[in-house]
Design an enzyme around this catalytic site. Structure first.
Site, PDB file in Angstrom:
ATOM      1  N   CYS A   1      -2.920  -9.697  15.085  1.00 38.85           N
ATOM      2  CA  CYS A   1      -2.791 -10.882  15.943  1.00 38.85           C
ATOM      3  C   CYS A   1      -3.353 -12.136  15.264  1.00 38.85           C
ATOM      4  O   CYS A   1      -4.368 -12.077  14.588  1.00 38.85           O
ATOM      5  CB  CYS A   1      -3.552 -10.691  17.242  1.00 38.85           C
ATOM      6  SG  CYS A   1      -3.011  -9.259  18.151  1.00 38.85           S
TER       7      CYS A   1
ATOM      8  N   ARG B   1       0.488 -11.966   8.601  1.00 39.99           N
ATOM      9  CA  ARG B   1      -0.497 -10.998   9.090  1.00 39.99           C
ATOM     10  C   ARG B   1       0.158  -9.842   9.825  1.00 39.99           C
ATOM     11  O   ARG B   1      -0.474  -8.813  10.047  1.00 39.99           O
ATOM     12  CB  ARG B   1      -1.481 -11.697  10.043  1.00 39.99           C
ATOM     13  CG  ARG B   1      -2.356 -12.726   9.362  1.00 39.99           C
ATOM     14  CD  ARG B   1      -3.015 -13.621  10.384  1.00 39.99           C
ATOM     15  NE  ARG B   1      -4.006 -12.939  11.175  1.00 39.99           N
ATOM     16  CZ  ARG B   1      -5.307 -12.923  10.889  1.00 39.99           C
ATOM     17  NH1 ARG B   1      -5.745 -13.534   9.833  1.00 39.99           N
ATOM     18  NH2 ARG B   1      -6.153 -12.293  11.671  1.00 39.99           N
TER      19      ARG B   1
ATOM     20  N   TRP C   1       0.302  -8.429  17.676  1.00 40.36           N
ATOM     21  CA  TRP C   1       0.609  -7.137  17.072  1.00 40.36           C
ATOM     22  C   TRP C   1       0.191  -6.114  18.130  1.00 40.36           C
ATOM     23  O   TRP C   1      -0.996  -5.968  18.423  1.00 40.36           O
ATOM     24  CB  TRP C   1      -0.192  -6.974  15.785  1.00 40.36           C
ATOM     25  CG  TRP C   1       0.146  -5.771  14.974  1.00 40.36           C
ATOM     26  CD1 TRP C   1       1.171  -5.637  14.083  1.00 40.36           C
ATOM     27  CD2 TRP C   1      -0.563  -4.526  14.944  1.00 40.36           C
ATOM     28  NE1 TRP C   1       1.146  -4.386  13.511  1.00 40.36           N
ATOM     29  CE2 TRP C   1       0.101  -3.690  14.016  1.00 40.36           C
ATOM     30  CE3 TRP C   1      -1.686  -4.027  15.617  1.00 40.36           C
ATOM     31  CZ2 TRP C   1      -0.321  -2.401  13.739  1.00 40.36           C
ATOM     32  CZ3 TRP C   1      -2.094  -2.740  15.339  1.00 40.36           C
ATOM     33  CH2 TRP C   1      -1.420  -1.937  14.412  1.00 40.36           C
TER      34      TRP C   1
ATOM     35  N   ASN D   1      -7.393 -12.002  20.099  1.00 41.57           N
ATOM     36  CA  ASN D   1      -7.207 -11.079  18.978  1.00 41.57           C
ATOM     37  C   ASN D   1      -8.334 -10.068  19.068  1.00 41.57           C
ATOM     38  O   ASN D   1      -9.500 -10.438  19.086  1.00 41.57           O
ATOM     39  CB  ASN D   1      -7.280 -11.868  17.653  1.00 41.57           C
ATOM     40  CG  ASN D   1      -7.278 -10.955  16.430  1.00 41.57           C
ATOM     41  OD1 ASN D   1      -7.060  -9.752  16.546  1.00 41.57           O
ATOM     42  ND2 ASN D   1      -7.521 -11.537  15.276  1.00 41.57           N
ATOM     43  N   GLY D   2      -7.998  -8.772  19.133  1.00 39.15           N
ATOM     44  CA  GLY D   2      -9.018  -7.737  19.215  1.00 39.15           C
ATOM     45  C   GLY D   2      -8.629  -6.704  20.249  1.00 39.15           C
ATOM     46  O   GLY D   2      -7.494  -6.667  20.735  1.00 39.15           O
TER      47      GLY D   2
ATOM     48  N   GLU E   1      -1.993   5.370  -4.538  1.00 44.46           N
ATOM     49  CA  GLU E   1      -1.608   3.975  -4.317  1.00 44.46           C
ATOM     50  C   GLU E   1      -0.101   3.785  -4.510  1.00 44.46           C
ATOM     51  O   GLU E   1       0.551   3.080  -3.736  1.00 44.46           O
ATOM     52  CB  GLU E   1      -2.408   3.059  -5.262  1.00 44.46           C
ATOM     53  CG  GLU E   1      -1.984   1.607  -5.283  1.00 44.46           C
ATOM     54  CD  GLU E   1      -2.016   0.925  -3.909  1.00 44.46           C
ATOM     55  OE1 GLU E   1      -2.570   1.492  -2.960  1.00 44.46           O
ATOM     56  OE2 GLU E   1      -1.453  -0.186  -3.788  1.00 44.46           O
TER      57      GLU E   1
ATOM     58  N   LYS F   1       2.490   2.342  -1.652  1.00 44.15           N
ATOM     59  CA  LYS F   1       3.371   1.172  -1.836  1.00 44.15           C
ATOM     60  C   LYS F   1       4.794   1.514  -1.423  1.00 44.15           C
ATOM     61  O   LYS F   1       5.446   0.764  -0.711  1.00 44.15           O
ATOM     62  CB  LYS F   1       3.410   0.734  -3.305  1.00 44.15           C
ATOM     63  CG  LYS F   1       2.408  -0.205  -3.873  1.00 44.15           C
ATOM     64  CD  LYS F   1       2.162  -1.514  -3.247  1.00 44.15           C
ATOM     65  CE  LYS F   1       1.367  -1.470  -2.003  1.00 44.15           C
ATOM     66  NZ  LYS F   1      -0.025  -1.487  -1.970  1.00 44.15           N
TER      67      LYS F   1
ATOM     68  N   GLU G   1       5.111   2.017   2.502  1.00 39.36           N
ATOM     69  CA  GLU G   1       4.934   0.905   3.436  1.00 39.36           C
ATOM     70  C   GLU G   1       6.064  -0.105   3.413  1.00 39.36           C
ATOM     71  O   GLU G   1       6.337  -0.727   4.434  1.00 39.36           O
ATOM     72  CB  GLU G   1       3.562   0.238   3.297  1.00 39.36           C
ATOM     73  CG  GLU G   1       3.286  -0.453   2.006  1.00 39.36           C
ATOM     74  CD  GLU G   1       1.856  -1.000   1.954  1.00 39.36           C
ATOM     75  OE1 GLU G   1       1.232  -1.231   2.994  1.00 39.36           O
ATOM     76  OE2 GLU G   1       1.370  -1.212   0.824  1.00 39.36           O
TER      77      GLU G   1
ATOM     78  N   HIS H   1       0.205  24.826  -5.087  1.00 39.21           N
ATOM     79  CA  HIS H   1      -0.540  25.577  -4.070  1.00 39.21           C
ATOM     80  C   HIS H   1       0.073  25.421  -2.681  1.00 39.21           C
ATOM     81  O   HIS H   1      -0.591  25.657  -1.684  1.00 39.21           O
ATOM     82  CB  HIS H   1      -2.008  25.152  -4.066  1.00 39.21           C
ATOM     83  CG  HIS H   1      -2.713  25.527  -5.327  1.00 39.21           C
ATOM     84  ND1 HIS H   1      -3.045  26.824  -5.638  1.00 39.21           N
ATOM     85  CD2 HIS H   1      -3.099  24.778  -6.399  1.00 39.21           C
ATOM     86  CE1 HIS H   1      -3.626  26.863  -6.824  1.00 39.21           C
ATOM     87  NE2 HIS H   1      -3.665  25.630  -7.307  1.00 39.21           N
TER      88      HIS H   1
ATOM     89  N   LYS I   1      -1.201  -7.548   7.875  1.00 37.62           N
ATOM     90  CA  LYS I   1      -1.900  -7.835   6.626  1.00 37.62           C
ATOM     91  C   LYS I   1      -3.408  -7.665   6.780  1.00 37.62           C
ATOM     92  O   LYS I   1      -4.076  -7.113   5.938  1.00 37.62           O
ATOM     93  CB  LYS I   1      -1.578  -9.264   6.190  1.00 37.62           C
ATOM     94  CG  LYS I   1      -2.218  -9.681   4.879  1.00 37.62           C
ATOM     95  CD  LYS I   1      -1.624  -8.921   3.719  1.00 37.62           C
ATOM     96  CE  LYS I   1      -2.259  -9.268   2.388  1.00 37.62           C
ATOM     97  NZ  LYS I   1      -1.897  -8.284   1.353  1.00 37.62           N
TER      98      LYS I   1
HETATM   99  O1  M6R Z   1      -8.003  -6.482   3.505  1.00 33.38           O
HETATM  100  P1  M6R Z   1      -8.335  -5.073   3.102  1.00 33.38           P
HETATM  101  O2  M6R Z   1      -8.289  -4.877   1.636  1.00 33.38           O
HETATM  102  O3  M6R Z   1      -9.642  -4.608   3.662  1.00 33.38           O
HETATM  103  O4  M6R Z   1      -7.202  -4.197   3.753  1.00 33.38           O
HETATM  104  C1  M6R Z   1      -7.217  -2.805   3.693  1.00 33.38           C
HETATM  105  C2  M6R Z   1      -5.866  -2.229   4.020  1.00 33.38           C
HETATM  106  O5  M6R Z   1      -5.490  -2.551   5.324  1.00 33.38           O
HETATM  107  C3  M6R Z   1      -4.781  -2.738   3.053  1.00 33.38           C
HETATM  108  O6  M6R Z   1      -5.110  -2.461   1.732  1.00 33.38           O
HETATM  109  C4  M6R Z   1      -3.428  -2.069   3.381  1.00 33.38           C
HETATM  110  O7  M6R Z   1      -3.494  -0.716   3.065  1.00 33.38           O
HETATM  111  C5  M6R Z   1      -2.283  -2.765   2.637  1.00 33.38           C
HETATM  112  N1  M6R Z   1      -1.160  -2.895   3.495  1.00 33.38           N
HETATM  113  C6  M6R Z   1      -1.804  -2.008   1.473  1.00 33.38           C
HETATM  114  O8  M6R Z   1      -0.721  -2.569   0.830  1.00 33.38           O
END
Ligand code: M6R
Length: 603
Positions: free
Chosen positions: A2, A27, A74, A100-101, A480, A484, A487, A503, A598
């Site tokens: 949000c 965001r 959101w 927001n929260g 990682e 990527k 997502e 396994h 974000k």
């Molecule tokens: O702002 P931060 O690095 O603390 O965020 C952590 C995760 O939310 C962030 O890395 C998220 O996994 C990304 N979407 C990855 O691309």
């Protein structure tokens, strides 16, 4: 997640709100709305599900005023509908509020105080605005009713509220969720993120948890919930609007991938001097020298950068390291070592899961460092020390340059700590040279975009599942790489320890299943080659990404020379590009993938 904007005292209120909401789009959100009041008895509420452009189309020319609040939502409580979109309002249409929260005791408050009120949404937020109205009806003025409601509300919140009976002010409050005041020329603004208001001002004032702000056209009154006044100086945000533009790129993500060589150079210039000395706070090093164990706390991509950092700190600074997910660690904290030191890795500096751990760490009076891309962010303010990632604003939801910057800054700190402790290997690990190699190596990979785009088409067209495998440093990297791909392309992907596949999970390998294998880890390289043969024997379509040293004929992507410890800085780049091209080929919204935000400011 949000986003909140607000403005008071400017006759371009509607434009400022809509422009601010556009800047907060990155965001992540699913609906948006604005409330505008002309301070002469006329007001407007416009809300839409979907993109800001839809909201903009719904805002007619007569929506003008001198005070307004806006919001991107959101969804947490209730599906994305117009009714659940913010601003929410009290049943008598007196108070309008954005939030927001997450409020944790909203059901209890609803039962206790609002049993007779007719609600128009399914949100926790509406309880807050109805509660303010409830106390106003009992005879309190707007501010007193707001404070009374705040004294009862539990959970995380950034609130901005307009009272139709006093439209010369915005009531603001914050607990755990981010919110800033911006100082304009003859007007004032509020925003979840300074980037939303850079077109209006570069002067900002922090709001701390538990504070209330009465924002007027010409004044900012900050106080604690009990009314005690608080004085706080503004600070300047050193960014300009071009830092957050896409330039000639179609997507922020590709721009941010391409920026990585420069980020490496910037980190090197900022922290490493030509004479071999380093610009690292000596108090930080003194504190870290006392530590018998480092605890790296993070989420998502930052957690993956922490896993790479674990190896770096253990080898170069000779200190044991645990890497922990904030969302788990805070609630299931293991027995800590005698002298722990905490490192919070966070691009945004606002991640609620990591922040709740920092709150506990501070309660225990333990030392901490935040490595973040956003100076003045909550995690940066609340930790004992801060190191900046210097990656520049990262707008695409999928983190790229922040990940490589995190590894680079971890390497810089590990070397400084290793040298301060007199660890022999730290003398040989020339981090300045390694960051120069990293910059050149990333450039070599991004120059191969056409090849990587073709490989993505060859391996991932029409696929629904994929595996990244590797050992040691490549295992951390595989996690990682798979994140990527998931997502932004929505292909189900798993990052796997190459030796662990047999396994159980190898049962999922069938004819043409894409398996992307990393071979950069010296100790694991020959074993990973064996694992590649195992999956090939079961029909897998294998793409190999190998370092020059361990490459074999037929490997598709070769990683230029770099110390193995920080090799993920280069070897993640093909995975970033594969995810980008797979997402593009599927017609997805690359920069704003579905369901994601974000800055994840709720737990
Ligand atoms: O702002 P931060 O690095 O603390 O965020 C952590 C995760 O939310 C962030 O890395 C998220 O996994 C990304 N979407 C990855 O691309």
């Amino acid at each position: 997640m949000c986003g909140i904007v607000g403005v008071i005292g400017n006759n371009k209120t509607t434009d400022i709100l809509l422009n601010g909401l556009e800047k907060l789009e990155y965001r992540g959100y699913d609906s948006a709305g604005i409330y505008v009041n002309n301070q002469k008895g006329k007001d407007f509420l416009v809300k839409e599900v979907g993109k800001i452009s839809k909201l903009e189309n719904a805002v007619t020319d007569d929506v003008q005023g001198l005070v307004g609040i806006g919001h991107t939502r959101w969804a947490t409580h209730g599906t994305p509908t117009v009714e659940n979109a913010h601003p929410h309002f009290s049943a008598d249409n007196r108070f309008y509020l954005v939030h927001n929260g997450v409020l944790t005791n909203f059901e209890e408050l609803k039962t206790k105080y609002l049993a007779d009120v007719k609600f128009s949404s399914q949100t926790d937020t509406e309880v807050a605005v109805q509660l303010v109205d409830h106390f106003a009806k009992e005879g309190l003025d707007g501010e007193a009713a707001f404070r009374k409601a705040l004294s009862l509300i539990e959970g995380s919140y950034a609130f901005a509220m307009v009272d139709k009976e006093q439209p010369d002010r915005i009531f603001v409050a914050k607990n755990k969720s981010p919110l800033l005041i911006g100082l304009g020329d003859g007007f004032n603004v509020i925003c979840s993120d300074a980037m939303a208001m850079l077109d209006q001002t570069h002067q900002f004032v922090e709001i701390h948890d538990g504070e209330v702000v009465i924002l007027k056209k010409g004044s900012v009154e900050i106080s604690k919930l009990d009314g005690t006044a608080v004085q706080r100086d503004p600070y300047t945000v050193d960014l300009d609007a071009s830092d957050i533009s896409k330039g000639t790129y179609e997507h922020y993500m590709l721009k941010e991938i391409d920026e990585q060589p420069n980020v490496m150079r910037k980190i090197s210039q900022n922290y490493l001097n030509d004479d071999g000395t380093m610009n690292i706070d000596s108090k930080l090093l003194d504190e870290m020298k006392k530590a018998d164990r480092l605890y790296i706390v993070a989420a998502g991509t930052s957690y993956h950068a922490g896993l790479v950092g674990q190896n770096i700190f253990e080898k170069i600074a000779d200190v044991p390291v645990d890497v922990e997910l904030g969302s788990e660690f805070g609630y299931h904290m293991p027995k800590l070592s005698k002298h722990p030191f905490f490192i919070f890795l966070s691009q945004s500096g606002e991640t609620a899961d990591s922040r709740q751990v920092l709150v506990k760490v501070n309660e225990m009076n333990l030392p901490s460092l935040t490595m973040t891309n956003v100076p003045n962010s909550t995690l940066s303010r609340e930790a004992t020390f801060t190191m900046e990632l210097l990656a520049g604003p990262e707008i695409a939801v999928a983190s790229t340059k922040a990940y490589t910057a995190q590894i680079a800054v971890e390497a810089v700190l590990a070397q400084a700590l290793g040298q301060a402790k007199g660890i022999a290997i730290a003398k040989d690990f020339d981090v300045k040279k390694q960051l120069a190699l990293a910059a050149n190596g990333i450039q070599t990979i991004v120059d191969e975009k056409a090849t990587i785009k073709q490989l993505t088409a060859d391996f991932l067209t029409d696929q629904t599942d994929a595996f990244y495998i590797g050992r040691g440093i490549d295992y951390a990297l595989s996690l990682e790489a798979a994140l990527k791909l998931k997502e932004i392309s929505y292909i189900h992907a798993e990052g796997f320890a190459a030796g662990e596949l047999k396994h159980g999970t190898i049962a999922l390998i069938e004819n043409n299943t894409p398996v992307i294998a990393y071979v950069n880890d010296g100790v694991g390289a020959s074993h990973t080659r064996g694992n590649i043969q195992e999956v090939k024997a079961r029909g897998a379509h294998v793409l190999v990404i190998a370092s020059q040293k361990y490459a074999e004929a037929g490997d598709q992507i070769i990683i230029p020379e770099i110390d193995e410890l920080i090799s993920p800085i280069i070897s993640v780049v093909p995975a970033q590009l594969i995810a980008y091209y797979a997402s593009l080929a599927r017609g997805n919204d690359v920069d704003k993938p579905r369901n994601l935000a974000k800055s994840v400011t709720v737990e």
